[in-house]
Motif scaffolding. Structure first.
Motif, PDB file in Angstrom:
ATOM      1  N   HIS A  21       0.842  -1.189   0.000  1.00  0.00           N
ATOM      2  CA  HIS A  21       0.000   0.000   0.000  1.00  0.00           C
ATOM      3  C   HIS A  21       0.885   1.250   0.000  1.00  0.00           C
ATOM      4  O   HIS A  21       1.869   1.341   0.720  1.00  0.00           O
ATOM      5  CB  HIS A  21      -0.924  -0.002   1.213  1.00  0.00           C
ATOM      6  CG  HIS A  21      -2.107   0.889   1.049  1.00  0.00           C
ATOM      7  ND1 HIS A  21      -2.038   2.246   1.242  1.00  0.00           N
ATOM      8  CD2 HIS A  21      -3.388   0.616   0.701  1.00  0.00           C
ATOM      9  CE1 HIS A  21      -3.227   2.781   1.029  1.00  0.00           C
ATOM     10  NE2 HIS A  21      -4.072   1.803   0.687  1.00  0.00           N
ATOM     11  N   SER A  22       0.527   2.243  -0.814  1.00  0.00           N
ATOM     12  CA  SER A  22       1.386   3.417  -0.975  1.00  0.00           C
ATOM     13  C   SER A  22       1.427   4.300   0.272  1.00  0.00           C
ATOM     14  O   SER A  22       2.394   5.004   0.499  1.00  0.00           O
ATOM     15  CB  SER A  22       0.911   4.253  -2.173  1.00  0.00           C
ATOM     16  OG  SER A  22      -0.379   4.773  -1.908  1.00  0.00           O
ATOM     17  N   ARG A  23       0.401   4.258   1.104  1.00  0.00           N
ATOM     18  CA  ARG A  23       0.394   5.106   2.295  1.00  0.00           C
ATOM     19  C   ARG A  23       0.992   4.429   3.519  1.00  0.00           C
ATOM     20  O   ARG A  23       1.104   5.065   4.563  1.00  0.00           O
ATOM     21  CB  ARG A  23      -1.027   5.544   2.616  1.00  0.00           C
ATOM     22  CG  ARG A  23      -1.586   6.463   1.562  1.00  0.00           C
ATOM     23  CD  ARG A  23      -2.845   7.061   2.014  1.00  0.00           C
ATOM     24  NE  ARG A  23      -3.389   7.919   0.964  1.00  0.00           N
ATOM     25  CZ  ARG A  23      -4.381   8.735   1.149  1.00  0.00           C
ATOM     26  NH1 ARG A  23      -4.958   8.798   2.321  1.00  0.00           N
ATOM     27  NH2 ARG A  23      -4.812   9.471   0.158  1.00  0.00           N
TER      28      ARG A  23
ATOM     29  N   LYS B 149       4.625  -3.431  -7.747  1.00  0.00           N
ATOM     30  CA  LYS B 149       4.487  -2.505  -8.880  1.00  0.00           C
ATOM     31  C   LYS B 149       3.613  -3.084  -9.984  1.00  0.00           C
ATOM     32  O   LYS B 149       2.849  -2.356 -10.622  1.00  0.00           O
ATOM     33  CB  LYS B 149       5.870  -2.178  -9.446  1.00  0.00           C
ATOM     34  CG  LYS B 149       6.713  -1.344  -8.504  1.00  0.00           C
ATOM     35  CD  LYS B 149       8.061  -1.058  -9.119  1.00  0.00           C
ATOM     36  CE  LYS B 149       8.906  -0.223  -8.176  1.00  0.00           C
ATOM     37  NZ  LYS B 149      10.240   0.018  -8.707  1.00  0.00           N
TER      38      LYS B 149
ATOM     39  N   HIS C 265       4.777   0.962   0.968  1.00  0.00           N
ATOM     40  CA  HIS C 265       5.035   1.169  -0.461  1.00  0.00           C
ATOM     41  C   HIS C 265       6.388   0.570  -0.867  1.00  0.00           C
ATOM     42  O   HIS C 265       7.341   1.278  -1.186  1.00  0.00           O
ATOM     43  CB  HIS C 265       4.967   2.648  -0.815  1.00  0.00           C
ATOM     44  CG  HIS C 265       4.871   2.867  -2.305  1.00  0.00           C
ATOM     45  ND1 HIS C 265       3.871   2.321  -3.063  1.00  0.00           N
ATOM     46  CD2 HIS C 265       5.666   3.562  -3.157  1.00  0.00           C
ATOM     47  CE1 HIS C 265       4.044   2.670  -4.322  1.00  0.00           C
ATOM     48  NE2 HIS C 265       5.129   3.426  -4.400  1.00  0.00           N
TER      49      HIS C 265
ATOM     50  N   ASP D 145      -2.015  -2.782  -6.668  1.00  0.00           N
ATOM     51  CA  ASP D 145      -2.096  -1.322  -6.532  1.00  0.00           C
ATOM     52  C   ASP D 145      -2.715  -1.011  -5.171  1.00  0.00           C
ATOM     53  O   ASP D 145      -2.879  -1.894  -4.337  1.00  0.00           O
ATOM     54  CB  ASP D 145      -2.905  -0.714  -7.681  1.00  0.00           C
ATOM     55  CG  ASP D 145      -4.316  -1.260  -7.747  1.00  0.00           C
ATOM     56  OD1 ASP D 145      -4.618  -2.216  -7.020  1.00  0.00           O
ATOM     57  OD2 ASP D 145      -5.130  -0.723  -8.529  1.00  0.00           O
ATOM     58  N   ASP D 146      -3.072   0.243  -4.918  1.00  0.00           N
ATOM     59  CA  ASP D 146      -3.626   0.607  -3.615  1.00  0.00           C
ATOM     60  C   ASP D 146      -4.968  -0.055  -3.340  1.00  0.00           C
ATOM     61  O   ASP D 146      -5.245  -0.465  -2.204  1.00  0.00           O
ATOM     62  CB  ASP D 146      -3.777   2.129  -3.505  1.00  0.00           C
ATOM     63  CG  ASP D 146      -2.459   2.799  -3.180  1.00  0.00           C
ATOM     64  OD1 ASP D 146      -1.495   2.080  -2.858  1.00  0.00           O
ATOM     65  OD2 ASP D 146      -2.400   4.040  -3.234  1.00  0.00           O
TER      66      ASP D 146
END
Length: 143
Positions: free
Chosen positions: A52-54, A64, A57, A68-69
């Protein structure tokens, strides 16, 4: 007949040590069972948080190209949703195993330290932790 003060103290230390060893063996067994049963939840939530990007990541290839999120959030939610039934399954497995092996019969009462001539519970009931004696079918327990 009652024991002397020093003898009572020595026997108390022996019984406390035995009960502590039995307690930690039960705790280790519970930890192993819960770890094995909850492994799918641990893996799913780990990958969800890792990609998760938050949160973390990660720069890993699967983060990648595959996750994705939105899919990471779905993994986190799925992991926490399947956790409740797996905890129930793990507890049922532990209770069944503890009942079958009679693990709670290994604990010794402290009256053994105070009075002389009291036999050990495992000796009276057919072996160490009562494992040698046949299971009494009249005993009922709800889990």
């Amino acid at each position: 007949e009652p024991r002397s003060a020093w003898c009572c103290l020595a026997w108390t230390l022996v019984i406390v040590t035995m009960n502590s060893v039995v307690f930690f063996m039960n705790l280790l067994l519970m930890f192993v069972i819960f770890t094995i049963v909850l492994l799918p939840t641990i893996v799913v939530v780990y990958f969800g948080f890792q990609c998760h990007s938050r949160v973390l990541h990660s720069a890993a290839h699967y983060c990648k190209s595959i996750l994705d999120d939105n899919s990471s959030s779905a993994l986190i939610i799925l992991g926490f949703v399947i956790m409740s039934p797996l905890i129930v399954v793990a507890m049922a497995i532990y209770c069944s195993l503890a009942r079958r092996l009679r693990l709670f019969m290994c604990f010794q009462p402290y009256s053994r330290a105070v009075y002389k001539g009291v036999k050990w519970r495992w000796y009276e009931e057919g072996g160490l932790c009562s494992c040698a004696k046949g299971w009494n079918t009249q005993v009922k327990a709800w889990v």
